[in-house]
Design a protein around this motif. Structure first.
Motif, PDB file in Angstrom:
ATOM      1  N   LEU A 103       0.804  -1.220   0.000  1.00 46.26           N
ATOM      2  CA  LEU A 103       0.000   0.000   0.000  1.00 46.26           C
ATOM      3  C   LEU A 103       0.838   1.271   0.000  1.00 46.26           C
ATOM      4  O   LEU A 103       0.333   2.355   0.249  1.00 46.26           O
ATOM      5  N   SER A 104       2.124   1.137  -0.295  1.00 49.36           N
ATOM      6  CA  SER A 104       3.011   2.302  -0.329  1.00 49.36           C
ATOM      7  C   SER A 104       3.194   2.799  -1.751  1.00 49.36           C
ATOM      8  O   SER A 104       3.002   2.048  -2.717  1.00 49.36           O
ATOM      9  N   ASP A 105       3.585   4.047  -1.855  1.00 47.53           N
ATOM     10  CA  ASP A 105       3.899   4.612  -3.161  1.00 47.53           C
ATOM     11  C   ASP A 105       5.097   3.881  -3.760  1.00 47.53           C
ATOM     12  O   ASP A 105       6.061   3.579  -3.067  1.00 47.53           O
ATOM     13  N   LEU A 106       5.008   3.608  -5.021  1.00 46.29           N
ATOM     14  CA  LEU A 106       6.138   3.097  -5.784  1.00 46.29           C
ATOM     15  C   LEU A 106       6.465   4.143  -6.841  1.00 46.29           C
ATOM     16  O   LEU A 106       5.603   4.964  -7.190  1.00 46.29           O
ATOM     17  N   PRO A 107       7.675   4.146  -7.378  1.00 45.27           N
ATOM     18  CA  PRO A 107       8.048   5.200  -8.339  1.00 45.27           C
ATOM     19  C   PRO A 107       7.057   5.374  -9.492  1.00 45.27           C
ATOM     20  O   PRO A 107       6.748   6.488  -9.882  1.00 45.27           O
ATOM     21  N   ASP A 108       6.536   4.285 -10.006  1.00 46.42           N
ATOM     22  CA  ASP A 108       5.614   4.377 -11.142  1.00 46.42           C
ATOM     23  C   ASP A 108       4.153   4.196 -10.728  1.00 46.42           C
ATOM     24  O   ASP A 108       3.283   4.064 -11.573  1.00 46.42           O
ATOM     25  N   PRO A 110       1.815   5.903  -7.694  1.00 49.01           N
ATOM     26  CA  PRO A 110       1.388   6.580  -6.462  1.00 49.01           C
ATOM     27  C   PRO A 110       0.074   5.975  -5.953  1.00 49.01           C
ATOM     28  O   PRO A 110      -0.887   5.822  -6.711  1.00 49.01           O
ATOM     29  N   VAL A 111       0.043   5.614  -4.697  1.00 45.37           N
ATOM     30  CA  VAL A 111      -1.140   4.981  -4.115  1.00 45.37           C
ATOM     31  C   VAL A 111      -2.366   5.879  -4.238  1.00 45.37           C
ATOM     32  O   VAL A 111      -3.460   5.402  -4.545  1.00 45.37           O
ATOM     33  N   ALA A 112      -2.206   7.171  -4.010  1.00 47.95           N
ATOM     34  CA  ALA A 112      -3.354   8.085  -4.106  1.00 47.95           C
ATOM     35  C   ALA A 112      -3.984   8.037  -5.498  1.00 47.95           C
ATOM     36  O   ALA A 112      -5.206   8.061  -5.630  1.00 47.95           O
ATOM     37  N   ASP A 113      -3.168   7.938  -6.527  1.00 45.37           N
ATOM     38  CA  ASP A 113      -3.691   7.846  -7.891  1.00 45.37           C
ATOM     39  C   ASP A 113      -4.483   6.552  -8.081  1.00 45.37           C
ATOM     40  O   ASP A 113      -5.542   6.544  -8.706  1.00 45.37           O
ATOM     41  N   GLU A 114      -3.943   5.461  -7.551  1.00 46.06           N
ATOM     42  CA  GLU A 114      -4.647   4.179  -7.672  1.00 46.06           C
ATOM     43  C   GLU A 114      -5.959   4.194  -6.903  1.00 46.06           C
ATOM     44  O   GLU A 114      -6.962   3.676  -7.372  1.00 46.06           O
ATOM     45  N   LEU A 115      -5.947   4.772  -5.708  1.00 48.16           N
ATOM     46  CA  LEU A 115      -7.178   4.860  -4.929  1.00 48.16           C
ATOM     47  C   LEU A 115      -8.222   5.706  -5.642  1.00 48.16           C
ATOM     48  O   LEU A 115      -9.397   5.349  -5.688  1.00 48.16           O
ATOM     49  N   PHE A 116      -7.801   6.830  -6.191  1.00 51.11           N
ATOM     50  CA  PHE A 116      -8.735   7.684  -6.915  1.00 51.11           C
ATOM     51  C   PHE A 116      -9.331   6.934  -8.106  1.00 51.11           C
ATOM     52  O   PHE A 116     -10.529   6.982  -8.350  1.00 51.11           O
TER      53      PHE A 116
END
Length: 164
Positions: A103-108, A110-116
């Motif tokens: 559930l952490s950001d990875l370089p390619d 971002p978790v927030a983008d995936e959640l949105f």
């Protein structure tokens, strides 16, 4: 959900959520005189979620703590074996338990983008159900619910009009 949690806590209630294999359930209770504003805050979590960095961080920590508690749970281990050995094309095979890493950001990614993106695709009126338990007259509740939840978007034209 943090704003709602604070509000209902200040007014004699509580809120929580859980996620299962196929459904998520969000719920709250509150003193009756504060029900309408609490319901409005609740609905707005689905209409226009904030996805704030602080809230995401808190939720990642909470999920990770739950994950650590279940590591020694044999029923979870058996379920994971079933998932890993199931048909890869079946939805049951998909990811279902998160931790800090997943559930952490990875370089390619971002978790927030995936959640949105997930919210945009899945949190639509045609996939949701609201259930209210109250002593108030049903006519009053029907109007309040229709007004409060009517702004939840839907890509399905059948749900463009109120279904209350």
């Amino acid at each position: 959900m943090n704003g709602l949690s604070h509000f209902v806590g200040q007014h004699g209630g509580m809120c929580n959520a859980w996620t299962g294999t196929e459904h998520s359930c969000f719920y709250f209770d509150v003193h009756p005189e504060f029900f309408a504003p609490a319901l409005d805050q609740f609905a707005n979590m689905f209409i226009e979620p904030l996805f704030s960095h602080d809230a995401l961080s808190r939720e990642q920590e909470a999920i990770h703590e739950e994950y650590k508690l279940k590591l020694q749970d044999d029923s979870r281990r058996i379920q994971q074996v079933h998932k890993q050995t199931s048909n890869p094309d079946h939805p049951f095979h998909k990811f279902s338990v998160g931790n800090k890493h997943t559930l952490s950001d990875l370089p390619d990614r971002p978790v927030a983008d995936e959640l949105f993106s997930f919210w945009h695709q899945n949190y639509q009126a045609q996939y949701m159900t609201v259930s209210i338990v109250t002593a108030e007259p049903i006519e009053m509740m029907r109007d309040l619910i229709a007004t409060t939840f009517s702004a939840i978007k839907s890509n399905d034209p059948k749900f463009a009009k109120s279904r209350y």
